[in-house]
Design an enzyme around this catalytic site. Structure first.
Site, short mmCIF file in Angstrom:
data_model
loop_
_atom_site.label_atom_id
_atom_site.label_comp_id
_atom_site.label_asym_id
_atom_site.label_seq_id
_atom_site.Cartn_x
_atom_site.Cartn_y
_atom_site.Cartn_z
N HIS A 118 -5.59 7.84 -0.54
CA HIS A 118 -4.89 8.14 -1.80
C HIS A 118 -4.68 9.65 -1.91
CE1 HIS A 118 -6.46 4.10 -3.64
NE2 HIS A 118 -5.72 3.95 -2.57
N VAL A 129 9.34 12.10 -9.45
CA VAL A 129 10.45 12.86 -8.87
C VAL A 129 9.96 13.90 -7.87
CG1 VAL A 129 12.05 12.49 -10.80
CG2 VAL A 129 10.44 14.42 -10.90
N GLY A 142 0.81 -1.22 0.00
CA GLY A 142 0.00 0.00 0.00
C GLY A 142 0.85 1.27 0.00
N ASP A 143 0.17 2.41 -0.23
CA ASP A 143 0.79 3.74 -0.18
C ASP A 143 1.92 3.92 -1.19
OD1 ASP A 143 -0.91 4.28 1.92
OD2 ASP A 143 0.54 3.68 3.44
N ALA A 191 -8.15 2.77 2.68
CA ALA A 191 -7.31 3.41 1.67
C ALA A 191 -7.15 4.89 1.98
CB ALA A 191 -7.94 3.23 0.29
N PRO A 206 3.70 6.26 11.54
CA PRO A 206 4.95 6.27 10.78
C PRO A 206 5.04 5.00 9.94
CG PRO A 206 5.38 6.18 13.16
CD PRO A 206 3.90 6.23 12.99
N LYS A 258 -1.61 9.43 -7.02
CA LYS A 258 -0.92 10.34 -7.94
C LYS A 258 -1.01 9.83 -9.38
CE LYS A 258 3.47 12.27 -9.17
NZ LYS A 258 4.87 12.46 -8.93
N THR A 289 -4.08 7.61 6.09
CA THR A 289 -5.34 7.33 6.77
C THR A 289 -5.19 7.43 8.29
OG1 THR A 289 -6.10 5.97 4.96
CG2 THR A 289 -7.14 5.54 7.07
P1 GDP Z 1 -1.53 5.60 -2.31
O1 GDP Z 1 -2.29 5.10 -1.14
O2 GDP Z 1 -0.89 4.51 -3.10
O3 GDP Z 1 -2.33 6.52 -3.18
O4 GDP Z 1 -0.31 6.46 -1.72
P2 GDP Z 1 -0.41 7.55 -0.54
O5 GDP Z 1 -1.08 8.75 -1.05
O6 GDP Z 1 -0.95 6.94 0.71
O7 GDP Z 1 1.12 7.81 -0.25
C1 GDP Z 1 2.00 8.21 -1.25
C2 GDP Z 1 2.66 9.53 -0.82
O8 GDP Z 1 3.75 9.79 -1.68
C3 GDP Z 1 1.74 10.72 -0.95
O9 GDP Z 1 2.02 11.62 0.09
C4 GDP Z 1 2.13 11.32 -2.31
O10 GDP Z 1 1.86 12.72 -2.37
C5 GDP Z 1 3.61 11.07 -2.30
N1 GDP Z 1 4.24 10.92 -3.62
C6 GDP Z 1 3.78 10.29 -4.73
N2 GDP Z 1 4.74 10.26 -5.69
C7 GDP Z 1 5.82 10.88 -5.17
C8 GDP Z 1 7.14 11.15 -5.66
O11 GDP Z 1 7.53 10.79 -6.78
N3 GDP Z 1 7.98 11.81 -4.80
C9 GDP Z 1 7.61 12.21 -3.55
N4 GDP Z 1 8.50 12.84 -2.79
N5 GDP Z 1 6.38 11.98 -3.08
C10 GDP Z 1 5.51 11.31 -3.87
P1 IMO Z 2 -3.84 2.47 0.30
O1 IMO Z 2 -4.96 2.24 -0.65
C1 IMO Z 2 -1.24 0.97 3.49
C2 IMO Z 2 -2.77 -2.31 5.94
C3 IMO Z 2 -2.94 -1.92 7.39
C4 IMO Z 2 -2.72 -3.27 8.05
C5 IMO Z 2 -3.39 -4.24 7.07
C6 IMO Z 2 -4.83 -4.60 7.42
O2 IMO Z 2 -3.77 3.83 0.88
O3 IMO Z 2 -2.55 1.99 -0.26
P2 IMO Z 2 -7.16 -3.29 7.33
O4 IMO Z 2 -7.58 -2.02 8.00
O5 IMO Z 2 -7.27 -3.25 5.84
O6 IMO Z 2 -7.79 -4.52 7.90
O7 IMO Z 2 -5.58 -3.42 7.68
O8 IMO Z 2 -3.38 -3.59 5.81
N1 IMO Z 2 -3.43 -1.42 4.95
C7 IMO Z 2 -2.81 -0.46 4.27
N2 IMO Z 2 -1.55 -0.02 4.33
N3 IMO Z 2 -2.08 1.51 2.59
C8 IMO Z 2 -3.35 1.07 2.50
O9 IMO Z 2 -4.21 1.51 1.56
C9 IMO Z 2 -3.78 0.05 3.38
N4 IMO Z 2 -4.94 -0.59 3.56
C10 IMO Z 2 -4.71 -1.51 4.51
O10 IMO Z 2 -1.98 -0.97 7.80
O11 IMO Z 2 -1.35 -3.57 8.08
MG MG Z 3 -2.35 5.34 0.94
#
Ligand code: GDP
Ligand code: IMO
Ligand code: MG
Length: 447
Positions: free
Chosen positions: A46, A422, A17-18, A44, A312, A23, A308
């Protein structure tokens, strides 16, 4: 930005995830008519950064930030209706009106108070050692009820008040009894509170609820382009992830058939998203984790704190073993490799090419968590770079060591890296190859 017709595409996470799916979806969106969530729920988070504005979406498909896109929440998503209404209202305050462009499947299941309470009670009972480290959004308990069938509530059930009241009262009594037996407390549940929230949801979301499966089939027949937005990541997939430290849904393109009701073979472009290193929130094995200064530095530079929950994120080197595994499972046609800028300044950068475990060399992910936990990473070090990357706009203009790093990962994974990140902003993205015909990166984030 000019709109172009595009093949049906899925964006999904390669890791835990994350990875930056929000983006990538945001960038692709102008080329699509409809953006579809097919799995997960409010677990999630995003993120989309546009100039000085940051949006974090949880249940709404990220694409709704583009006013030309229709957002669909498919049958495979578990929807907390109160969280969804709060998200819709928060966007409206920022002048993004989605209420008229949102369709919610009448087959989707509802996350209710007792799911969130059960999530917390079960994590507390498991203790620090045994807990999954969930997002506490009620995801696992809601999917469990969906599979159990007799204790589930779907949007379609909101149409019949009388039947719904009887059903919810019966479920709440059953939950109280089971919570008392399992956790020694009944969770202070109140059927009327649940019913009041359902009534509020029914009232406000009535016009959005429909047969999204039919809607998507008609859209495909009329030549519209669909973008499927995966939530979570393949290493969190309930079947293929690091079980039991996973979420409860099918998180990759394989989830589209079940979670959106669209034949998965319609979706021909499959874009996996990964960071140029690895992160994980919550418990579970993480072979390349860096519990040292370098891990701390990546966390600081990459702002690695959960979207969410604010927790950390654990950070580590890029893991070619897990990424090869997710590439094979998903049939990825493209990889988006983000956060190259976060690695600036490191002397050398590690890439895990295999695991060493019980005297064997492993090139794929074992099923057993204890085996993954015993595994040691075999790391190949590549030279780092000192240059700031955030203002680079062409792949060819990246420092040689950065290009070598990207090219090495491409070879190790066997999937073309079509998108390189980047920086967090929309404009801080480099697109390579054929995808340049689909994606037009704005020169400035406000374009
Ligand atoms: P998602 O859940 O997959 O949509 O990802 P998240 O939004 O939870 O976490 C990704 C984080 O990385 C966000 O804070 C974005 O703004 C940041 N991000 C995405 N692409 C880049 C990148 O190329 N460089 C940096 N520094 N941050 C990025
Ligand atoms: P996005 O879409 C990062 C992780 C939780 C936990 C495990 C189970 O932003 O990438 P849950 O609440 O789904 O039962 O938790 O999955 N987890 C994520 N970690 N990004 C997410 O979503 C996640 N969705 C669930 O931290 O380890
Ligand atoms: Mg995320």
């Amino acid at each position: 930005m000019a709109r172009k017709r595009s093949e049906h595409t899925c964006v999904f996470g390669f890791g835990w995830g994350d990875e930056g799916k929000g983006k990538v979806v945001d960038l692709l969106c102008p080329a699509f008519d409809i953006v579809v969530r097919f799995n997960g729920g409010a677990n999630a988070g995003h993120t989309v950064c546009v100039g000085s504005e940051t949006f974090a979406l949880h249940l709404l498909p990220t694409g709704v930030l583009h006013e030309t896109a229709v957002g669909v929440i498919g049958p495979g998503v578990v929807v907390d209706p109160i969280a969804l209404l709060a998200e819709i209202d928060a966007l409206a305050v920022r002048s993004v009106d989605v209420a008229d462009r949102l369709k919610i499947s009448d087959r989707a299941h509802l996350v209710l108070d007792y799911h969130k309470i059960e999530d917390q009670l079960s994590e507390r009972a498991a203790g620090a050692e045994g807990k999954i480290g969930t997002t506490a959004r009620g995801i696992g308990p809601c999917y469990a009820d969906k599979m159990r069938r007799t204790t589930a509530v779907r949007f379609a059930d909101l149409l019949d008040d009388k039947e719904l009241t009887l059903r919810v009262r019966r479920i709440v009594e059953a939950k109280k009894a089971s919570f008392s037996a399992m956790y020694g407390e009944d969770g202070d549940l109140n059927a009327q509170t649940v019913l009041d929230k359902l009534a509020q949801a029914a009232e406000r979301l009535r016009s959005n609820v429909c047969d999204t499966t039919r809607f998507l089939h008609e859209a495909i027949e009329s030549g519209k382009s669909l973008l499927f937005e995966g939530a979570n990541g393949i290493l969190l997939d309930v079947d293929h992830g690091t079980y039991p430290y996973v979420t409860s849904s099918s998180t990759g393109p394989h989830g589209i058939g079940a979670g959106a009701g669209v034949p998965p073979q319609c979706v021909t472009r499959l874009i996996g998203v990964s960071k140029a290193y690895s992160t994980r929130v919550g418990s579970g094995p993480f072979v390349t984790e860096l519990k040292d200064e370098i891990g701390e530095r990546i966390r600081r530079q990459g702002r690695e704190f959960g979207t969410t929950t604010g927790r950390p994120r654990r950070c580590g080197w890029f893991d070619a073993v897990t990424c090869r595994y997710t590439a094979q499972l998903s049939g990825a046609t493209d990889l988006a490799l983000l956060h190259l800028d976060t690695l600036t300044g490191l002397e050398e950068i590690g890439v895990c090419v295999a695991y060493r475990c019980d005297g064997q060399t492993l090139r794929t992910l074992p099923a057993s968590v204890s085996r993954i936990e015993r595994a040691e990473p075999i790391i190949e070090f590549l030279p780092g770079w000192r240059e700031e990357l955030r203002s680079v706009r062409q792949f060819e203009d990246l420092p040689k060591n950065t290009r070598d790093y990207v090219n090495r990962i491409e070879v190790l994974i066997g999937v073309p890296i079509s998108i390189v990140g980047v920086g967090p902003d929309r404009s801080q993205t480099l697109v390579r190859g054929e995808l340049r015909d689909v994606v037009q990166v704005p020169e400035s984030s406000l374009a």
